[in-house]
Design a protein around this motif. Structure first.
Motif, PDB file in Angstrom:
ATOM      1  N   HIS A  59       1.597  10.530  -9.534  1.00 14.32           N
ATOM      2  CA  HIS A  59       0.854  10.420 -10.797  1.00 14.32           C
ATOM      3  C   HIS A  59       1.546   9.449 -11.748  1.00 14.32           C
ATOM      4  O   HIS A  59       1.578   9.666 -12.960  1.00 14.32           O
ATOM      5  CB  HIS A  59       0.652  11.794 -11.442  1.00 14.32           C
ATOM      6  CG  HIS A  59       0.188  12.833 -10.473  1.00 14.32           C
ATOM      7  ND1 HIS A  59      -1.048  12.781  -9.872  1.00 14.32           N
ATOM      8  CD2 HIS A  59       0.814  13.923  -9.963  1.00 14.32           C
ATOM      9  CE1 HIS A  59      -1.169  13.803  -9.034  1.00 14.32           C
ATOM     10  NE2 HIS A  59      -0.056  14.497  -9.071  1.00 14.32           N
ATOM     11  N   ASP A  60       2.056   8.363 -11.186  1.00 14.06           N
ATOM     12  CA  ASP A  60       2.786   7.340 -11.944  1.00 14.06           C
ATOM     13  C   ASP A  60       1.800   6.239 -12.337  1.00 14.06           C
ATOM     14  O   ASP A  60       1.566   5.296 -11.576  1.00 14.06           O
ATOM     15  CB  ASP A  60       3.921   6.785 -11.086  1.00 14.06           C
ATOM     16  CG  ASP A  60       4.787   5.773 -11.805  1.00 14.06           C
ATOM     17  OD1 ASP A  60       4.342   5.177 -12.820  1.00 14.06           O
ATOM     18  OD2 ASP A  60       5.917   5.540 -11.333  1.00 14.06           O
ATOM     19  N   GLU A  61       1.218   6.383 -13.518  1.00 18.78           N
ATOM     20  CA  GLU A  61       0.170   5.464 -13.949  1.00 18.78           C
ATOM     21  C   GLU A  61       0.649   4.013 -14.001  1.00 18.78           C
ATOM     22  O   GLU A  61      -0.071   3.110 -13.571  1.00 18.78           O
ATOM     23  CB  GLU A  61      -0.371   5.867 -15.315  1.00 18.78           C
ATOM     24  CG  GLU A  61      -1.435   4.902 -15.818  1.00 18.78           C
ATOM     25  CD  GLU A  61      -1.920   5.253 -17.196  1.00 18.78           C
ATOM     26  OE1 GLU A  61      -3.125   5.538 -17.317  1.00 18.78           O
ATOM     27  OE2 GLU A  61      -1.117   5.217 -18.146  1.00 18.78           O
ATOM     28  N   GLN A  62       1.844   3.783 -14.523  1.00 21.07           N
ATOM     29  CA  GLN A  62       2.330   2.403 -14.657  1.00 21.07           C
ATOM     30  C   GLN A  62       2.500   1.748 -13.287  1.00 21.07           C
ATOM     31  O   GLN A  62       2.079   0.609 -13.082  1.00 21.07           O
ATOM     32  CB  GLN A  62       3.635   2.356 -15.438  1.00 21.07           C
ATOM     33  CG  GLN A  62       4.001   0.947 -15.850  1.00 21.07           C
ATOM     34  CD  GLN A  62       2.935   0.302 -16.733  1.00 21.07           C
ATOM     35  OE1 GLN A  62       2.563   0.851 -17.766  1.00 21.07           O
ATOM     36  NE2 GLN A  62       2.429  -0.846 -16.342  1.00 21.07           N
ATOM     37  N   ALA A  63       3.113   2.441 -12.338  1.00 20.09           N
ATOM     38  CA  ALA A  63       3.283   1.879 -10.992  1.00 20.09           C
ATOM     39  C   ALA A  63       1.925   1.676 -10.321  1.00 20.09           C
ATOM     40  O   ALA A  63       1.716   0.692  -9.602  1.00 20.09           O
ATOM     41  CB  ALA A  63       4.173   2.774 -10.148  1.00 20.09           C
ATOM     42  N   PHE A  64       0.990   2.596 -10.555  1.00 13.64           N
ATOM     43  CA  PHE A  64      -0.372   2.469 -10.027  1.00 13.64           C
ATOM     44  C   PHE A  64      -1.014   1.181 -10.544  1.00 13.64           C
ATOM     45  O   PHE A  64      -1.514   0.368  -9.775  1.00 13.64           O
ATOM     46  CB  PHE A  64      -1.189   3.699 -10.444  1.00 13.64           C
ATOM     47  CG  PHE A  64      -2.677   3.531 -10.325  1.00 13.64           C
ATOM     48  CD1 PHE A  64      -3.314   3.653  -9.110  1.00 13.64           C
ATOM     49  CD2 PHE A  64      -3.442   3.246 -11.450  1.00 13.64           C
ATOM     50  CE1 PHE A  64      -4.690   3.502  -9.002  1.00 13.64           C
ATOM     51  CE2 PHE A  64      -4.815   3.094 -11.361  1.00 13.64           C
ATOM     52  CZ  PHE A  64      -5.440   3.216 -10.126  1.00 13.64           C
ATOM     53  N   VAL A 112       0.827  -1.208   0.000  1.00 18.54           N
ATOM     54  CA  VAL A 112       0.000   0.000   0.000  1.00 18.54           C
ATOM     55  C   VAL A 112       0.863   1.261   0.000  1.00 18.54           C
ATOM     56  O   VAL A 112       0.539   2.235  -0.688  1.00 18.54           O
ATOM     57  CB  VAL A 112      -1.006  -0.018   1.178  1.00 18.54           C
ATOM     58  CG1 VAL A 112      -1.794   1.274   1.256  1.00 18.54           C
ATOM     59  CG2 VAL A 112      -1.953  -1.214   1.022  1.00 18.54           C
ATOM     60  N   ALA A 113       1.973   1.262   0.731  1.00 15.64           N
ATOM     61  CA  ALA A 113       2.828   2.449   0.778  1.00 15.64           C
ATOM     62  C   ALA A 113       3.324   2.824  -0.614  1.00 15.64           C
ATOM     63  O   ALA A 113       3.245   3.995  -1.020  1.00 15.64           O
ATOM     64  CB  ALA A 113       3.997   2.208   1.723  1.00 15.64           C
ATOM     65  N   SER A 114       3.804   1.845  -1.360  1.00 14.98           N
ATOM     66  CA  SER A 114       4.282   2.122  -2.723  1.00 14.98           C
ATOM     67  C   SER A 114       3.146   2.553  -3.638  1.00 14.98           C
ATOM     68  O   SER A 114       3.324   3.396  -4.519  1.00 14.98           O
ATOM     69  CB  SER A 114       4.977   0.892  -3.302  1.00 14.98           C
ATOM     70  OG  SER A 114       6.166   0.637  -2.593  1.00 14.98           O
ATOM     71  N   PHE A 115       1.971   1.979  -3.436  1.00 12.38           N
ATOM     72  CA  PHE A 115       0.796   2.354  -4.216  1.00 12.38           C
ATOM     73  C   PHE A 115       0.469   3.829  -4.003  1.00 12.38           C
ATOM     74  O   PHE A 115       0.248   4.582  -4.964  1.00 12.38           O
ATOM     75  CB  PHE A 115      -0.390   1.476  -3.830  1.00 12.38           C
ATOM     76  CG  PHE A 115      -1.682   1.897  -4.446  1.00 12.38           C
ATOM     77  CD1 PHE A 115      -2.003   1.517  -5.737  1.00 12.38           C
ATOM     78  CD2 PHE A 115      -2.588   2.674  -3.749  1.00 12.38           C
ATOM     79  CE1 PHE A 115      -3.204   1.906  -6.320  1.00 12.38           C
ATOM     80  CE2 PHE A 115      -3.786   3.077  -4.317  1.00 12.38           C
ATOM     81  CZ  PHE A 115      -4.094   2.686  -5.610  1.00 12.38           C
ATOM     82  N   ILE A 116       0.448   4.271  -2.744  1.00 10.50           N
ATOM     83  CA  ILE A 116       0.121   5.668  -2.446  1.00 10.50           C
ATOM     84  C   ILE A 116       1.185   6.592  -3.028  1.00 10.50           C
ATOM     85  O   ILE A 116       0.859   7.652  -3.573  1.00 10.50           O
ATOM     86  CB  ILE A 116      -0.081   5.870  -0.931  1.00 10.50           C
ATOM     87  CG1 ILE A 116      -1.364   5.135  -0.491  1.00 10.50           C
ATOM     88  CG2 ILE A 116      -0.160   7.357  -0.584  1.00 10.50           C
ATOM     89  CD1 ILE A 116      -1.579   5.073   0.991  1.00 10.50           C
TER      90      ILE A 116
END
Length: 109
Positions: free
Chosen positions: A20-25, A10-14
């Motif tokens: 605004h990193d769509e690929q990582a999201f 979750v931390a990396s997701f947030i």
């Protein structure tokens, strides 16, 4: 007051959302992951991307985390959501499966 500790993934997701990193999201979700946005379900990366393009990453959203609750594989984050689409205190409930998000549920905080 110290910032709440947010476990992975979750931390990396947030971070991905706030950057605004769509690929990582998108990569944060399991291939069959689901977003439940106030009762509207989007399953799989294609549907999640379509939703996000308008209402999440595409609306330049950011989340300022205020509270974190951890219960087994469910992580609840409450924070102030700001975007070009919607604003306000929101609750994000993450169902985690290993290092991926199986489901993210968004409700009023």
């Amino acid at each position: 007051m110290a910032a709440p500790t947010i476990p992975e993934p979750v931390a990396s997701f947030i971070t991905a959302v706030n950057d605004h990193d769509e690929q990582a999201f998108l990569d944060a979700f399991a291939p069959d992951g689901t977003v439940d946005d106030w009762g509207r379900d989007f399953t799989g990366r294609e549907q999640i991307k379509t939703w996000s393009d308008k209402e999440f990453i595409g609306s330049r959203g950011t989340l300022a985390v205020e509270e974190v609750d951890i219960a087994a594989s469910t992580i609840t984050v409450i924070g102030d959501w700001r975007s070009n689409h919607a604003n306000g205190r929101s609750k994000f409930v993450f169902d985690v499966d290993g290092d991926k998000l199986a489901k993210m549920t968004i409700r009023e905080g």
